[in-house]
Design an enzyme around this catalytic site. Structure first.
Site, PDB file in Angstrom:
ATOM      1  N   ALA A   1       7.152  -2.861  -0.443  1.00 31.32           N
ATOM      2  CA  ALA A   1       8.019  -2.141  -1.428  1.00 31.32           C
ATOM      3  C   ALA A   1       6.725  -1.709  -2.033  1.00 31.32           C
ATOM      4  CB  ALA A   1       8.418  -3.952  -2.303  1.00 31.32           C
ATOM      5  N   SER A   2       6.909  -0.204  -2.558  1.00 31.97           N
ATOM      6  CA  SER A   2       6.359   0.294  -3.940  1.00 31.97           C
ATOM      7  C   SER A   2       5.560  -0.632  -4.660  1.00 31.97           C
ATOM      8  CB  SER A   2       6.752   1.689  -4.124  1.00 31.97           C
ATOM      9  OG  SER A   2       7.631   1.801  -4.552  1.00 31.97           O
ATOM     10  N   ASN A   3       6.323  -1.892  -5.302  1.00 33.00           N
ATOM     11  CA  ASN A   3       6.287  -2.493  -6.730  1.00 33.00           C
ATOM     12  C   ASN A   3       6.924  -3.566  -6.060  1.00 33.00           C
ATOM     13  OD1 ASN A   3       5.429  -2.944  -9.305  1.00 33.00           O
ATOM     14  ND2 ASN A   3       5.151  -1.227  -9.544  1.00 33.00           N
TER      15      ASN A   3
ATOM     16  N   LYS B   1      -6.886   4.646  -8.231  1.00 34.21           N
ATOM     17  CA  LYS B   1      -5.742   5.228  -7.131  1.00 34.21           C
ATOM     18  C   LYS B   1      -5.482   6.872  -7.142  1.00 34.21           C
ATOM     19  CE  LYS B   1      -0.740   4.246  -7.179  1.00 34.21           C
ATOM     20  NZ  LYS B   1      -0.931   3.265  -6.414  1.00 34.21           N
TER      21      LYS B   1
ATOM     22  N   THR C   1       0.582  -1.496  -0.179  1.00 36.96           N
ATOM     23  CA  THR C   1      -0.163  -0.156   0.396  1.00 36.96           C
ATOM     24  C   THR C   1       0.489   1.298   0.023  1.00 36.96           C
ATOM     25  OG1 THR C   1      -1.264  -1.228   0.822  1.00 36.96           O
ATOM     26  CG2 THR C   1      -1.531   1.444   1.213  1.00 36.96           C
ATOM     27  N   THR C   2       0.301   2.157  -0.974  1.00 39.39           N
ATOM     28  CA  THR C   2       1.326   3.192  -0.260  1.00 39.39           C
ATOM     29  C   THR C   2       0.146   4.273  -0.169  1.00 39.39           C
ATOM     30  OG1 THR C   2       0.547   3.895  -3.062  1.00 39.39           O
ATOM     31  CG2 THR C   2       3.043   2.687  -3.464  1.00 39.39           C
TER      32      THR C   2
ATOM     33  N   HIS D   1      -1.733   6.798 -14.274  1.00 40.82           N
ATOM     34  CA  HIS D   1      -2.260   5.471 -13.288  1.00 40.82           C
ATOM     35  C   HIS D   1      -3.788   5.126 -13.901  1.00 40.82           C
ATOM     36  CE1 HIS D   1       0.598   3.384 -11.190  1.00 40.82           C
ATOM     37  NE2 HIS D   1       1.786   3.766 -10.959  1.00 40.82           N
ATOM     38  N   HIS D   2      -4.552   4.278 -13.108  1.00 41.64           N
ATOM     39  CA  HIS D   2      -6.113   3.888 -13.111  1.00 41.64           C
ATOM     40  C   HIS D   2      -6.528   5.394 -12.287  1.00 41.64           C
ATOM     41  CE1 HIS D   2      -6.210   1.649  -9.208  1.00 41.64           C
ATOM     42  NE2 HIS D   2      -5.051   0.941  -9.757  1.00 41.64           N
TER      43      HIS D   2
END
Length: 240
Positions: free
Chosen positions: A100-102, A139, A76-77, A135-136
């Site tokens: 991790a951010s990704n 987000k 989660t960011t 991004h979608h």
């Protein structure tokens, strides 16, 4: 392995599906509607938690896991101002916290390429670096955690770049890295880093075609972290 899913949106659903396909059991699926179920959950039957919720819920979710001695993997960011508190709690509880951010393997290779290119460009004073991410529309945070990770890599490798700034167009003061964040459906995620000069442009780009790469990476980390301790990230997980 018994996995607790914290956050059951689009990512949570894909993570749950992939985990079950890999032979794991889902101990519970928790979202905002049934968060009270954590109060009666048998934590002894949970091996690891995967947390992909919302920025406003992440801190409490991760804290709950650490307080209940459950290794937790979070992607989660938008909540990272509280991350130092979580890291202290993890150390105090002798727990395991992985952020991790990704989680995409491809994106993490892209992180390495981004740093390498920034290092090469450090002495090239005629180039201005900028970033764009797409991004979608669902987000909530902007820029994305992935974009912030890319920006931090550039800042660490380039002496003339001191900070990043979210902008609507690529015009900023010297020493600022402009980040343009676009929200367009149905984009899972695109990140472009550009070095522009009067003579030419140098550009690196990563485009995700689906969320499956992120979800699979999170499950792979959950399998790996089960018996680990400490504050961990993708540099600990990957060997390249």
């Amino acid at each position: 392995m018994n996995i607790l899913i914290l956050g059951y949106g689009k990512m949570g659903r894909i993570i749950s599906q992939i985990a079950e396909e890999r032979g794991h059991k889902i101990a519970a699926r928790i979202n905002i509607e049934n968060v009270s179920d954590l109060e009666t959950l048998d934590t002894a039957k949970v091996d690891v938690a995967i947390e992909f919720s919302q920025p406003e819920a992440a801190y409490d979710n991760i804290r709950w896991c650490l307080q209940n001695n459950i290794p937790v993997v979070s992607g989660t960011t938008g909540w990272l101002e509280k991350k130092p508190e979580i890291e202290k709690l993890c150390e105090a509880q002798k727990g395991a916290f992985f952020y991790a951010s990704n989680f995409s393997i491809g994106v993490n290779i892209f992180f390495k390429v981004n740093r390498f290119l920034a290092r090469l460009m450090n002495d090239q004073r005629d180039y201005q670096v900028s970033m764009e991410e797409v991004h979608h529309t669902e987000k909530k945070d902007a820029p994305s955690g992935t974009a912030i990770t890319l920006a931090e890599g550039i800042i660490e490798e380039m002496e003339k770049v001191k900070t990043w700034k979210l902008v609507k167009e690529e015009k900023v003061e010297d020493q600022e890295l402009p980040v343009v964040a676009k929200r367009i459906d149905p984009a899972p995620g695109t990140h472009i880093v550009t070095y522009h000069s009067k003579i030419d442009d140098i550009e690196i780009k990563h485009t995700a075609h689906s969320r499956e790469g992120f979800a699979l990476g999170a499950v792979l980390v959950a399998e790996w972290i089960k018996d680990k301790k400490g504050v961990l990230d993708m540099n600990d997980f990957l060997t390249f």
